[in-house]
Design an enzyme around this catalytic site. Structure first.
Site, PDB file in Angstrom:
ATOM      1  N   LYS A 108      -3.882 -39.432 -10.477  1.00  0.00           N
ATOM      2  CA  LYS A 108      -4.763 -38.294 -10.189  1.00  0.00           C
ATOM      3  C   LYS A 108      -3.949 -37.057  -9.852  1.00  0.00           C
ATOM      4  O   LYS A 108      -4.220 -35.956 -10.369  1.00  0.00           O
ATOM      5  CB  LYS A 108      -5.687 -38.617  -9.009  1.00  0.00           C
ATOM      6  CG  LYS A 108      -6.495 -37.412  -8.510  1.00  0.00           C
ATOM      7  CD  LYS A 108      -7.286 -37.741  -7.260  1.00  0.00           C
ATOM      8  CE  LYS A 108      -6.483 -37.626  -5.998  1.00  0.00           C
ATOM      9  NZ  LYS A 108      -6.458 -36.255  -5.438  1.00  0.00           N
ATOM     10  N   ASN A 109      -2.945 -37.206  -9.000  1.00  0.00           N
ATOM     11  CA  ASN A 109      -2.178 -36.048  -8.536  1.00  0.00           C
ATOM     12  C   ASN A 109      -1.285 -35.457  -9.614  1.00  0.00           C
ATOM     13  O   ASN A 109      -0.827 -34.317  -9.481  1.00  0.00           O
ATOM     14  CB  ASN A 109      -1.353 -36.427  -7.301  1.00  0.00           C
ATOM     15  CG  ASN A 109      -2.214 -36.668  -6.082  1.00  0.00           C
ATOM     16  OD1 ASN A 109      -3.345 -36.179  -6.004  1.00  0.00           O
ATOM     17  ND2 ASN A 109      -1.713 -37.427  -5.129  1.00  0.00           N
TER      18      ASN A 109
ATOM     19  N   CYS B 109      -9.669 -28.920   5.074  1.00  0.00           N
ATOM     20  CA  CYS B 109      -9.415 -30.319   4.721  1.00  0.00           C
ATOM     21  C   CYS B 109      -9.426 -31.145   5.998  1.00  0.00           C
ATOM     22  O   CYS B 109      -8.810 -30.776   6.996  1.00  0.00           O
ATOM     23  CB  CYS B 109      -8.073 -30.454   4.011  1.00  0.00           C
ATOM     24  SG  CYS B 109      -7.733 -32.135   3.468  1.00  0.00           S
TER      25      CYS B 109
ATOM     26  N   ARG C 182      -3.996 -27.176   5.242  1.00  0.00           N
ATOM     27  CA  ARG C 182      -3.297 -27.192   3.952  1.00  0.00           C
ATOM     28  C   ARG C 182      -3.373 -25.790   3.358  1.00  0.00           C
ATOM     29  O   ARG C 182      -4.058 -25.545   2.377  1.00  0.00           O
ATOM     30  CB  ARG C 182      -3.937 -28.231   3.023  1.00  0.00           C
ATOM     31  CG  ARG C 182      -3.954 -29.623   3.622  1.00  0.00           C
ATOM     32  CD  ARG C 182      -4.721 -30.614   2.787  1.00  0.00           C
ATOM     33  NE  ARG C 182      -3.924 -31.139   1.695  1.00  0.00           N
ATOM     34  CZ  ARG C 182      -4.357 -32.094   0.863  1.00  0.00           C
ATOM     35  NH1 ARG C 182      -5.552 -32.610   0.999  1.00  0.00           N
ATOM     36  NH2 ARG C 182      -3.591 -32.516  -0.120  1.00  0.00           N
ATOM     37  N   PRO C 183      -2.699 -24.836   3.984  1.00  0.00           N
ATOM     38  CA  PRO C 183      -2.803 -23.442   3.550  1.00  0.00           C
ATOM     39  C   PRO C 183      -2.136 -23.223   2.191  1.00  0.00           C
ATOM     40  O   PRO C 183      -1.305 -24.013   1.753  1.00  0.00           O
ATOM     41  CB  PRO C 183      -2.067 -22.687   4.651  1.00  0.00           C
ATOM     42  CG  PRO C 183      -1.089 -23.677   5.202  1.00  0.00           C
ATOM     43  CD  PRO C 183      -1.783 -25.011   5.124  1.00  0.00           C
TER      44      PRO C 183
ATOM     45  N   ASP D  44       0.167 -40.592   1.817  1.00  0.00           N
ATOM     46  CA  ASP D  44      -1.014 -41.138   1.154  1.00  0.00           C
ATOM     47  C   ASP D  44      -1.082 -42.662   1.188  1.00  0.00           C
ATOM     48  O   ASP D  44      -2.055 -43.245   0.707  1.00  0.00           O
ATOM     49  CB  ASP D  44      -1.062 -40.664  -0.304  1.00  0.00           C
ATOM     50  CG  ASP D  44      -1.620 -39.261  -0.446  1.00  0.00           C
ATOM     51  OD1 ASP D  44      -2.034 -38.677   0.575  1.00  0.00           O
ATOM     52  OD2 ASP D  44      -1.638 -38.738  -1.574  1.00  0.00           O
TER      53      ASP D  44
ATOM     54  N   ILE E 210       3.486 -35.481   8.116  1.00  0.00           N
ATOM     55  CA  ILE E 210       3.024 -34.556   7.089  1.00  0.00           C
ATOM     56  C   ILE E 210       1.752 -33.835   7.512  1.00  0.00           C
ATOM     57  O   ILE E 210       1.690 -32.605   7.518  1.00  0.00           O
ATOM     58  CB  ILE E 210       2.798 -35.292   5.753  1.00  0.00           C
ATOM     59  CG1 ILE E 210       4.064 -36.076   5.355  1.00  0.00           C
ATOM     60  CG2 ILE E 210       2.419 -34.296   4.654  1.00  0.00           C
ATOM     61  CD1 ILE E 210       5.296 -35.223   5.148  1.00  0.00           C
TER      62      ILE E 210
ATOM     63  N   ARG F 129     -12.919 -40.210  -5.481  1.00  0.00           N
ATOM     64  CA  ARG F 129     -12.076 -39.071  -5.851  1.00  0.00           C
ATOM     65  C   ARG F 129     -10.731 -39.520  -6.395  1.00  0.00           C
ATOM     66  O   ARG F 129     -10.121 -38.801  -7.191  1.00  0.00           O
ATOM     67  CB  ARG F 129     -11.837 -38.164  -4.639  1.00  0.00           C
ATOM     68  CG  ARG F 129     -13.014 -37.359  -4.161  1.00  0.00           C
ATOM     69  CD  ARG F 129     -12.585 -36.426  -3.031  1.00  0.00           C
ATOM     70  NE  ARG F 129     -11.345 -35.749  -3.379  1.00  0.00           N
ATOM     71  CZ  ARG F 129     -10.236 -35.767  -2.640  1.00  0.00           C
ATOM     72  NH1 ARG F 129     -10.201 -36.434  -1.513  1.00  0.00           N
ATOM     73  NH2 ARG F 129      -9.157 -35.123  -3.039  1.00  0.00           N
TER      74      ARG F 129
END
Length: 420
Positions: free
Chosen positions: A22-23, A115, A120-121, A306, A328, A398
């Site tokens: 996905k990423n 988020c 998560r700018p 993740d 993170i 997702r």
């Protein structure tokens, strides 16, 4: 809304095939905006996120056709405006900004929403665009970026928690059609960045150094059509490996890249999990005894954030004390309270979770808070005695293609049902 109903206690056995990443797929789909010629992308997973990205591409004027796992995109005539109603559904949609700015020299895109796992700018994305000569104006919830022409420059993309994956992708895509040479320092080293660079190079871009902290992009005049196969999803691979271990089963995981998962496989080995590589497959089974281990999430090639939640579910079963430190995202322990509902003994101390493992888990209704938390709750439910209902699985949809179907083929007693 749908949920998963899981009757735990059944060891997983058999074979599973991993879907495309996905990423990797999302920025590669966005990169098709860089050319008016048709592109063919194979191995695109059927997820809500990839469907949203296809909607965004269509809204920008691209033709998008999907047949099974293959996506055909032709962005012959496009516009530079990305509407809030689409962008708000998925933070990853910000990666259309780089291609639009590069090809059209202007774009207007909605700021992505917040988020749940932490801040998560996109400031590093905008910093990179400005370094290339773009003028940035933010008002009314939208980012306006424009430039008469983009010019190569040196860009430093290091942030508070390390490099930015989407920021690296966005700036790299913007630089492909810029005049001169762009050097990205403190670039993200993730395999997904390498996959994007490979696709861009297949389109005629001139990119070197992807996979290292320094990426060099020499701008070209135009890009052309290309075909590409998405890399296997390393996070899905890790999730199924952990599920096999948590249920005391044995699973052969096909279509995976062990070289993308060294930190995870190392920690699983330390925890007593047997892992054998067989070509492009991994055979995973639990050893005689699970062992407590300490884990710290780090940018690639460290242990991925993740996989933190899934690993926590496994370590809740391992006798002893494990310490999991999240470096993170500051709010990525929301699954802890839900794991506790299943019987896990976990305490939060600052950026660390203290897991007192070895207690049996028992089924209960739980609520998913984000994508990877959902996976952790499914793993815990598979290992628990009794019935677990994982609610709000739209998070899970997702990032995992037909997870319930794949698990059932391995012997899991899992059903997709409507929430009551």
């Amino acid at each position: 809304m749908e949920s998963f109903l899981i009757r735990g206690g059944a060891p997983l056995h058999g074979e599973v095939t991993i879907s495309g990443s996905k990423n990797a797929a999302l920025p590669i789909m966005a990169a098709t905006l860089l050319t008016a010629e048709p592109c063919l992308i194979r191995g695109v997973p059927d997820l809500s996120d990839t469907r949203f990205m296809a909607e965004i591409l269509r809204s920008l004027g691209a033709e998008v056709k999907r047949e099974r796992g293959t996506l055909a995109v032709r962005a012959k005539k496009i516009k530079g405006y990305a509407d809030y109603e689409l962008v708000r559904k998925m933070r990853g949609s910000i990666c259309v900004a780089g291609p639009l700015l590069s090809r059209l020299h202007k774009t207007r895109i909605s700021l992505p929403g917040g988020c749940v796992i932490g801040a998560r700018p996109i400031n590093l994305h905008l910093k990179g665009f400005e370094a290339l000569g773009a003028r940035i104006d933010i008002q009314g919830g939208y980012v306006d970026a424009s430039a008469k022409k983009l010019v190569g420059a040196s860009v430093f993309l290091g942030g508070r928690a390390g490099s930015t994956v989407l920021g690296t992708a966005n700036v790299m895509m913007a630089a492909t059609l810029a005049d001169g040479v762009t050097v990205i320092e403190s670039a993200a080293c993730e395999p997904e960045v390498v996959d994007l660079a490979n696709f861009l190079n297949a389109m005629g871009a001139n990119i070197s150094g992807a996979g290292s902290p320094t990426i060099t992009i020499t701008g070209v005049k135009t890009l052309h059509s290309a075909e590409h196969e998405i890399i296997p999803d390393r996070i899905e691979t890790a999730t199924f490996a952990i599920a096999a271990a948590a249920t005391d089963g044995e699973v052969t995981i096909n279509n995976c890249r062990a070289d993308h998962l060294r930190a995870v496989l190392d920690k699983l080995g330390d925890a007593g999990i047997s892992i054998r590589q067989r070509g492009e497959a991994l055979v995973v089974r639990r050893g005689q005894n699970l062992r407590a281990v300490d884990v710290t999430t780090l940018p690639y090639s460290g242990f991925p954030t993740d996989v933190q939640a899934q690993m926590m579910a496994l370590l809740a079963l391992a006798p002893g004390i494990s310490i999991i430190t999240e470096r993170i995202f500051e709010s990525r322990f929301m699954h802890v309270s839900e794991l506790a509902r299943l019987g896990a003994d976990i305490e939060i101390e600052g950026p660390s979770a203290i897991v007192k493992g070895g207690r049996p888990l028992s089924g209960a209704p739980v609520m998913a808070s984000d994508l990877r938390a959902s996976a952790a709750l499914v793993i815990a439910g598979l290992a628990a005695k009794g019935t677990t209902q994982v609610n709000r699985i739209y998070h899970l949809d997702r990032g995992y293609e037909k997870m319930d179907v794949k698990l059932r083929k391995l012997g899991a007693r899992i059903q997709r049902v409507e929430e009551k």
